[in-house]
Structure formats: C-alpha cells, structure tokens
Motif scaffolding. Structure first.
Motif, PDB file in Angstrom:
ATOM      1  N   SER A   2      23.286 112.786  21.072  1.00 43.30           N
ATOM      2  CA  SER A   2      24.046 111.552  20.684  1.00 43.30           C
ATOM      3  C   SER A   2      25.367 111.615  21.523  1.00 43.30           C
ATOM      4  O   SER A   2      25.680 112.517  21.965  1.00 43.30           O
ATOM      5  N   ILE A   3      25.848 110.131  21.794  1.00 43.57           N
ATOM      6  CA  ILE A   3      26.814 110.054  22.569  1.00 43.57           C
ATOM      7  C   ILE A   3      28.234 110.052  22.095  1.00 43.57           C
ATOM      8  O   ILE A   3      28.524 109.371  20.681  1.00 43.57           O
ATOM      9  N   PRO A   4      29.113 110.902  22.518  1.00 42.85           N
ATOM     10  CA  PRO A   4      30.437 110.824  21.726  1.00 42.85           C
ATOM     11  C   PRO A   4      31.242 109.518  21.873  1.00 42.85           C
ATOM     12  O   PRO A   4      31.414 109.392  23.245  1.00 42.85           O
ATOM     13  N   LEU A   5      30.940 108.654  21.041  1.00 38.89           N
ATOM     14  CA  LEU A   5      31.581 107.384  21.164  1.00 38.89           C
ATOM     15  C   LEU A   5      33.154 107.350  21.453  1.00 38.89           C
ATOM     16  O   LEU A   5      33.568 106.582  22.342  1.00 38.89           O
ATOM     17  N   ARG A   6      33.977 108.399  21.173  1.00 34.75           N
ATOM     18  CA  ARG A   6      35.465 108.314  21.729  1.00 34.75           C
ATOM     19  C   ARG A   6      35.495 108.445  22.999  1.00 34.75           C
ATOM     20  O   ARG A   6      36.322 107.816  23.715  1.00 34.75           O
ATOM     21  N   TYR A   7      34.612 109.510  23.725  1.00 37.87           N
ATOM     22  CA  TYR A   7      34.910 109.826  25.068  1.00 37.87           C
ATOM     23  C   TYR A   7      34.182 108.565  25.628  1.00 37.87           C
ATOM     24  O   TYR A   7      34.684 107.921  26.895  1.00 37.87           O
ATOM     25  N   ILE A   8      33.167 107.836  25.187  1.00 40.62           N
ATOM     26  CA  ILE A   8      32.255 107.076  26.181  1.00 40.62           C
ATOM     27  C   ILE A   8      33.424 105.683  25.965  1.00 40.62           C
ATOM     28  O   ILE A   8      33.416 104.919  27.135  1.00 40.62           O
ATOM     29  N   GLY A   9      33.937 105.439  24.942  1.00 40.90           N
ATOM     30  CA  GLY A   9      34.894 104.258  25.039  1.00 40.90           C
ATOM     31  C   GLY A   9      36.064 104.556  25.948  1.00 40.90           C
ATOM     32  O   GLY A   9      36.266 103.536  26.502  1.00 40.90           O
ATOM     33  N   GLY A  10      36.593 105.741  25.993  1.00 43.31           N
ATOM     34  CA  GLY A  10      37.837 105.908  27.113  1.00 43.31           C
ATOM     35  C   GLY A  10      37.318 105.758  28.418  1.00 43.31           C
ATOM     36  O   GLY A  10      37.918 105.181  29.135  1.00 43.31           O
ATOM     37  N   GLU A  11      36.065 106.480  28.833  1.00 46.38           N
ATOM     38  CA  GLU A  11      35.430 106.087  30.025  1.00 46.38           C
ATOM     39  C   GLU A  11      35.411 104.958  30.450  1.00 46.38           C
ATOM     40  O   GLU A  11      35.512 104.214  31.460  1.00 46.38           O
ATOM     41  N   LEU A  12      34.596 103.921  29.610  1.00 46.61           N
ATOM     42  CA  LEU A  12      34.342 102.732  29.961  1.00 46.61           C
ATOM     43  C   LEU A  12      35.577 101.792  30.053  1.00 46.61           C
ATOM     44  O   LEU A  12      35.854 101.037  30.941  1.00 46.61           O
ATOM     45  N   LEU A  13      36.647 102.102  29.203  1.00 45.30           N
ATOM     46  CA  LEU A  13      38.070 101.436  29.625  1.00 45.30           C
ATOM     47  C   LEU A  13      38.756 101.714  30.581  1.00 45.30           C
ATOM     48  O   LEU A  13      39.167 100.920  31.668  1.00 45.30           O
ATOM     49  N   TRP A  14      38.479 103.110  31.126  1.00 40.58           N
ATOM     50  CA  TRP A  14      38.874 103.662  32.354  1.00 40.58           C
ATOM     51  C   TRP A  14      38.352 102.958  33.586  1.00 40.58           C
ATOM     52  O   TRP A  14      38.900 102.389  34.546  1.00 40.58           O
ATOM     53  N   TYR A  15      37.080 102.857  33.438  1.00 42.71           N
ATOM     54  CA  TYR A  15      36.449 102.246  34.404  1.00 42.71           C
ATOM     55  C   TYR A  15      36.636 100.674  34.583  1.00 42.71           C
ATOM     56  O   TYR A  15      37.029 100.213  35.682  1.00 42.71           O
ATOM     57  N   PHE A  16      36.643 100.029  33.596  1.00 47.33           N
ATOM     58  CA  PHE A  16      36.798  98.496  33.526  1.00 47.33           C
ATOM     59  C   PHE A  16      37.979  98.069  33.830  1.00 47.33           C
ATOM     60  O   PHE A  16      38.204  96.959  34.127  1.00 47.33           O
ATOM     61  N   THR A  17      39.120  98.899  33.645  1.00 45.63           N
ATOM     62  CA  THR A  17      40.400  98.563  33.874  1.00 45.63           C
ATOM     63  C   THR A  17      40.768  99.072  35.375  1.00 45.63           C
ATOM     64  O   THR A  17      41.713  98.539  35.977  1.00 45.63           O
ATOM     65  N   GLY A  18      39.985  99.712  36.097  1.00 49.93           N
ATOM     66  CA  GLY A  18      39.950  99.810  37.525  1.00 49.93           C
ATOM     67  C   GLY A  18      41.159 101.128  37.831  1.00 49.93           C
ATOM     68  O   GLY A  18      41.610 101.165  38.686  1.00 49.93           O
ATOM     69  N   ASP A  19      41.180 101.777  36.720  1.00 47.68           N
ATOM     70  CA  ASP A  19      42.282 103.082  36.794  1.00 47.68           C
ATOM     71  C   ASP A  19      41.470 104.212  37.540  1.00 47.68           C
ATOM     72  O   ASP A  19      40.401 104.325  37.276  1.00 47.68           O
ATOM     73  N   ASN A  20      42.175 105.074  38.073  1.00 48.12           N
ATOM     74  CA  ASN A  20      41.685 106.222  38.661  1.00 48.12           C
ATOM     75  C   ASN A  20      42.558 107.285  38.481  1.00 48.12           C
ATOM     76  O   ASN A  20      42.485 108.562  39.285  1.00 48.12           O
ATOM     77  N   THR A  21      43.626 107.385  37.433  1.00 50.62           N
ATOM     78  CA  THR A  21      44.544 108.502  37.277  1.00 50.62           C
ATOM     79  C   THR A  21      43.628 109.402  36.166  1.00 50.62           C
ATOM     80  O   THR A  21      43.162 109.266  35.076  1.00 50.62           O
ATOM     81  N   LEU A  22      44.230 110.721  36.427  1.00 50.84           N
ATOM     82  CA  LEU A  22      43.642 112.019  35.558  1.00 50.84           C
ATOM     83  C   LEU A  22      44.450 111.517  34.356  1.00 50.84           C
ATOM     84  O   LEU A  22      44.110 111.724  33.119  1.00 50.84           O
ATOM     85  N   GLU A  23      45.821 111.112  34.265  1.00 54.84           N
ATOM     86  CA  GLU A  23      46.576 110.947  33.039  1.00 54.84           C
ATOM     87  C   GLU A  23      45.795 110.088  31.935  1.00 54.84           C
ATOM     88  O   GLU A  23      45.783 110.401  30.724  1.00 54.84           O
ATOM     89  N   THR A  24      45.287 108.862  32.438  1.00 54.31           N
ATOM     90  CA  THR A  24      44.369 108.049  31.537  1.00 54.31           C
ATOM     91  C   THR A  24      43.035 108.837  30.866  1.00 54.31           C
ATOM     92  O   THR A  24      42.986 109.095  29.664  1.00 54.31           O
ATOM     93  N   ILE A  25      42.249 109.349  31.876  1.00 52.35           N
ATOM     94  CA  ILE A  25      41.030 109.818  31.432  1.00 52.35           C
ATOM     95  C   ILE A  25      41.278 111.175  30.726  1.00 52.35           C
ATOM     96  O   ILE A  25      40.260 111.424  30.059  1.00 52.35           O
TER      97      ILE A  25
END
Length: 191
Positions: A2-25
């Motif tokens: 099963s996909i951990p939805l909280r994590y995948i949501g965070g990763e997709l947000l991180w990707y689609f906003t173009g962020d590259n910081t450790l602080e966010t992910i």
C-alpha cells in the motif's frame, strides 16, 4: 504494497513545486537526511530538475519537451534529462536514479518512456511510477489544447538494475503472501 499517502502527497508536492530542499521533504520522510548535500539540497529533486533548472538557453527540461511536441507531433526530441554531469563527483550520496524521460506521440497517443539506471522495487518504484504517470497526464492535458483528438498512451518504465534490498526481504515475502488490493491516484483534470 500500500502506498503511504502522506508521504507520496508530500513528495508530489515537493516535486511539482520545484523545491529541492531537505527542509521540505524531510517533514515526510527521514530517508532524505541520509543523502542530502552539505548545503541542505537534494539532487533527486525531480521537480527542480524539470521545472526550475534552466539550461544556457533559458529553458527548463519540461519546457523543452513541451516545445518539441508542439513544434512537431512526431518528434523524437521531447527528452527530459534527470541525471546531470554536475552530479558526477566524489562522495555524492544522491546520484539520481532516473536517467531520462522521453515523450512520444504515435498513432495519436501520448506515451512516456522513463529510463532509470537503478530502482528499488519496494521503496523507489512505489513512488516513482505515480510521479511519472502524473507528468504524462500533465503533458497530455497541455497538449490537448493543440491536439484536441490526442489520447493518453502507454507509460513504459525501463530500469537497468531493478532490485530489492536484503533489509526488505521480509516485507516482500509478506506482500507476496497477501492478496493484492489495487489503489490508484485520481486522474488529473487540469495541468
């Protein structure tokens, strides 16, 4: 798995906003703490590589791929590079797993081929395929303005080394022993 939805949501947000910081992910997974650059960035920030980082011609990878598909629907040049020469240095702990993605329109269908040098089938593939298929859907929606009859085509995931780490053997066995339950992200309606 099963996909951990909280994590995948965070990763997709991180990707689609173009962020590259450790602080966010790192709010979504401590895994990234182990491979971050000394300046608190990550090389595997796919969104930064595709949507923010510009080449010497002031164009992102995403802009390039889109422009090539608009210029010529039969193009073989709608390529986005993930692995960068900048990432080839001693002691790099975050060597990007994805080499490139290539969009094709064939028989009026938009397909996306992803080529990876390496992919962990338990932890990596689980999150990579949803992101890449969302990229494909996003490009499809954008191209429908130019090509209204366009259909969504195939997604092809090509990996040179697809593997399971020994630390995940028990999880893999458990997954194989349980009944598969399909789960999917909702389809995109807007780019």
């Amino acid at each position: 798995r099963s996909i951990p939805l909280r994590y995948i949501g965070g990763e997709l947000l991180w990707y689609f906003t173009g962020d590259n910081t450790l602080e966010t992910i790192s709010k979504y997974s401590g895994f990234w703490n182990n491979i971050a650059n000394k300046d608190g960035t990550l090389n595997s920030a796919y969104g930064e590589l595709l949507f923010k980082r510009k080449n010497k011609h002031d164009m992102t990878q995403w802009e390039w791929a889109y422009s090539q598909l608009i210029k010529d629907r039969d193009t073989r040049q709608a390529i986005m590079y993930f692995g960068q020469p900048d990432f080839q240095y001693k002691d790099n702990r975050d060597f990007v797993c994805t080499c490139f993605g290539q969009f094709f329109i064939r028989d009026n269908h938009l397909s996306l081929h992803i080529t990876m040098r390496s992919n962990d089938i338990i932890k990596g593939t689980t999150f990579d395929i949803p992101f890449f298929t969302l990229l494909q859907q996003n490009m499809y929606i954008l191209l429908k303005e130019k090509y209204p009859e366009l259909k969504l085509g195939n997604y092809i995931h090509n990996v040179m080394s697809l593997h399971i780490y020994e630390s995940d053997f028990d999880l893999a066995k458990k997954m194989l022993d349980e009944e598969f339950e399909e789960d999917q992200l909702p389809e995109m309606e807007k780019p």
